[in-house]
Motif scaffolding. Structure first.
Motif, PDB file in Angstrom:
ATOM      1  N   GLN A  22       0.805  -1.213   0.000  1.00 18.63           N
ATOM      2  CA  GLN A  22       0.000   0.000   0.000  1.00 18.63           C
ATOM      3  C   GLN A  22       0.844   1.273   0.000  1.00 18.63           C
ATOM      4  OE1 GLN A  22      -3.483  -0.009  -0.281  1.00 18.63           O
ATOM      5  NE2 GLN A  22      -2.870  -2.101  -0.796  1.00 18.63           N
ATOM      6  N   VAL A  23       2.168   1.132   0.130  1.00 16.41           N
ATOM      7  CA  VAL A  23       3.042   2.310   0.109  1.00 16.41           C
ATOM      8  C   VAL A  23       3.000   2.917  -1.292  1.00 16.41           C
ATOM      9  CG1 VAL A  23       5.404   3.142   0.333  1.00 16.41           C
ATOM     10  CG2 VAL A  23       4.540   1.397   1.907  1.00 16.41           C
ATOM     11  N   PRO A  24       2.655   4.206  -1.422  1.00 14.67           N
ATOM     12  CA  PRO A  24       2.506   4.817  -2.754  1.00 14.67           C
ATOM     13  C   PRO A  24       3.845   5.071  -3.423  1.00 14.67           C
ATOM     14  CG  PRO A  24       2.219   6.475  -1.062  1.00 14.67           C
ATOM     15  CD  PRO A  24       2.352   5.164  -0.338  1.00 14.67           C
ATOM     16  N   ASP A  25       3.785   5.317  -4.728  1.00 17.80           N
ATOM     17  CA  ASP A  25       4.991   5.596  -5.510  1.00 17.80           C
ATOM     18  C   ASP A  25       5.404   7.062  -5.483  1.00 17.80           C
ATOM     19  OD1 ASP A  25       5.307   2.964  -6.285  1.00 17.80           O
ATOM     20  OD2 ASP A  25       4.034   3.193  -8.043  1.00 17.80           O
ATOM     21  N   SER A  26       4.564   7.931  -4.933  1.00 20.22           N
ATOM     22  CA  SER A  26       4.910   9.353  -4.835  1.00 20.22           C
ATOM     23  C   SER A  26       4.125   9.950  -3.678  1.00 20.22           C
ATOM     24  CB  SER A  26       4.572  10.092  -6.141  1.00 20.22           C
ATOM     25  OG  SER A  26       3.184  10.033  -6.401  1.00 20.22           O
ATOM     26  N   THR A  27       4.572  11.127  -3.227  1.00 20.13           N
ATOM     27  CA  THR A  27       3.900  11.789  -2.116  1.00 20.13           C
ATOM     28  C   THR A  27       2.719  12.611  -2.617  1.00 20.13           C
ATOM     29  OG1 THR A  27       5.248  13.787  -2.227  1.00 20.13           O
ATOM     30  CG2 THR A  27       6.109  11.959  -0.913  1.00 20.13           C
ATOM     31  N   THR A  28       1.860  12.991  -1.681  1.00 23.51           N
ATOM     32  CA  THR A  28       0.702  13.821  -2.020  1.00 23.51           C
ATOM     33  C   THR A  28       1.142  15.152  -2.610  1.00 23.51           C
ATOM     34  OG1 THR A  28      -0.504  12.784  -0.198  1.00 23.51           O
ATOM     35  CG2 THR A  28      -1.447  14.795  -1.132  1.00 23.51           C
ATOM     36  N   ASP A  29       2.178  15.768  -2.013  1.00 16.08           N
ATOM     37  CA  ASP A  29       2.720  17.020  -2.538  1.00 16.08           C
ATOM     38  C   ASP A  29       3.214  16.852  -3.968  1.00 16.08           C
ATOM     39  OD1 ASP A  29       2.485  19.282  -0.988  1.00 16.08           O
ATOM     40  OD2 ASP A  29       4.170  18.775   0.306  1.00 16.08           O
ATOM     41  N   ALA A  30       3.905  15.742  -4.234  1.00 15.08           N
ATOM     42  CA  ALA A  30       4.449  15.519  -5.577  1.00 15.08           C
ATOM     43  C   ALA A  30       3.334  15.408  -6.604  1.00 15.08           C
ATOM     44  CB  ALA A  30       5.305  14.257  -5.584  1.00 15.08           C
ATOM     45  N   ARG A  31       2.247  14.749  -6.256  1.00 13.08           N
ATOM     46  CA  ARG A  31       1.129  14.629  -7.190  1.00 13.08           C
ATOM     47  C   ARG A  31       0.435  15.967  -7.409  1.00 13.08           C
ATOM     48  NH1 ARG A  31       0.865   9.928  -4.236  1.00 13.08           N
ATOM     49  NH2 ARG A  31      -0.795  10.654  -2.858  1.00 13.08           N
ATOM     50  N   LEU A  32       0.346  16.765  -6.349  1.00 16.09           N
ATOM     51  CA  LEU A  32      -0.261  18.093  -6.471  1.00 16.09           C
ATOM     52  C   LEU A  32       0.525  18.964  -7.444  1.00 16.09           C
ATOM     53  CD1 LEU A  32      -2.200  20.386  -5.518  1.00 16.09           C
ATOM     54  CD2 LEU A  32      -0.559  20.832  -3.688  1.00 16.09           C
ATOM     55  N   LEU A  33       1.859  18.871  -7.401  1.00 18.20           N
ATOM     56  CA  LEU A  33       2.724  19.744  -8.194  1.00 18.20           C
ATOM     57  C   LEU A  33       3.116  19.140  -9.538  1.00 18.20           C
ATOM     58  CD1 LEU A  33       5.044  20.915  -5.277  1.00 18.20           C
ATOM     59  CD2 LEU A  33       3.122  22.150  -6.285  1.00 18.20           C
ATOM     60  N   ASP A  34       2.619  17.961  -9.859  1.00 16.92           N
ATOM     61  CA  ASP A  34       2.972  17.294 -11.107  1.00 16.92           C
ATOM     62  C   ASP A  34       2.242  17.957 -12.275  1.00 16.92           C
ATOM     63  OD1 ASP A  34       3.729  15.612 -13.103  1.00 16.92           O
ATOM     64  OD2 ASP A  34       2.798  13.806 -12.278  1.00 16.92           O
TER      65      ASP A  34
END
Length: 247
Positions: A22-34
């Motif tokens: 369940q560990v994601p491949d990116s952080t929430t911040d990283a997805r927001l700024l992608d």
């Protein structure tokens, strides 16, 4: 997109704990700024606003009755038993003895040391954690801990509930916190409060460069460096922030 290390036994995502697959491949911040997701943000970002709002509400609610506090910054890589770990622990203890809560980023190293000092002195030890691809989890010396998904929400809490900053040696994260605080004070976005750097040998080269290069190019005003004080004396660092807070 960067891959999150899978070796963590636990991965903290705000109030959620994830393990194994369940560990994601990116952080929430990283997805927001992608910016590579084309028009998908039109459908997802309005919902993110609700999550961001919830983090602000949760942080404000948890810290509103904290009382007077000082934020202590420094590297997560500072090893226990080192000079700056011991200094951070003393800083946390002296602030707690004076009746101030100690706020850190909640991680290991300098943060752990300051929280340790505050806890063993009987004070309130606060940790504001952040979802990262590394340095997961809050250190064991925290009385009040909050895990955030978004850096900018967490940074607001550091400033809003502190009467001053004490900054020990650190890397990019510490520089980010230091210069953000300086800009807020310089531009009068926050009521002026003290920022004290601990570790003359570590910080002096940066201060000399700011004075000789940044200043000579006219990129700052002559008095801007007066917003900073630097010392090797833990007692002096604590005295500076406490005197201002009492005023």
């Amino acid at each position: 997109m960067s891959q999150a290390p899978r070796q963590h036994s636990e991965y903290r995502k705000g109030p959620v704990t994830l393990r194994r697959s369940q560990v994601p491949d990116s952080t929430t911040d990283a997805r927001l700024l992608d910016s590579s997701v084309n028009g998908e943000w039109v459908h997802t970002d309005p919902w993110r606003v609700m999550r961001i709002q919830a983090e602000f509400v949760e942080g404000f609610g948890a810290l509103a009755e904290l009382g007077q506090a000082i934020s202590v910054f420094g590297s997560a890589r500072t090893p226990p038993g080192s000079k700056y770990y011991d200094m951070a622990r003393r800083v946390g203890g002296k602030l707690a003895e004076a009746g101030f809560a100690v706020i850190t980023g909640g991680g290991p190293g300098t943060m752990e040391a300051a929280n340790h000092g505050a806890a063993e002195a009987g004070g309130v030890s606060v940790g504001l954690g952040i979802e990262l691809e590394f340095e997961q989890g809050l250190n064991p010396y925290i009385d009040l801990g909050i895990n955030f998904r978004y850096f900018f929400v967490r940074k607001t809490m550091f400033v809003k509930y502190a009467s001053g900053f004490i900054v020990l040696p650190g890397g990019f994260g510490t520089f980010d916190e230091l210069f953000e605080a300086l800009v807020l004070v310089q531009t009068h976005k926050v009521t002026k409060f003290p920022i004290v750097l601990v570790g003359v040998d570590y910080w002096q080269g940066l201060l000399d460069w700011i004075r000789s290069t940044v200043g000579e190019y006219g990129m700052i005003s002559p008095g801007d460096l007066d917003l900073l004080q630097v010392t090797d004396d833990v007692d002096e660092a604590v005295r500076v922030v406490l005197e201002f807070a009492h005023r």
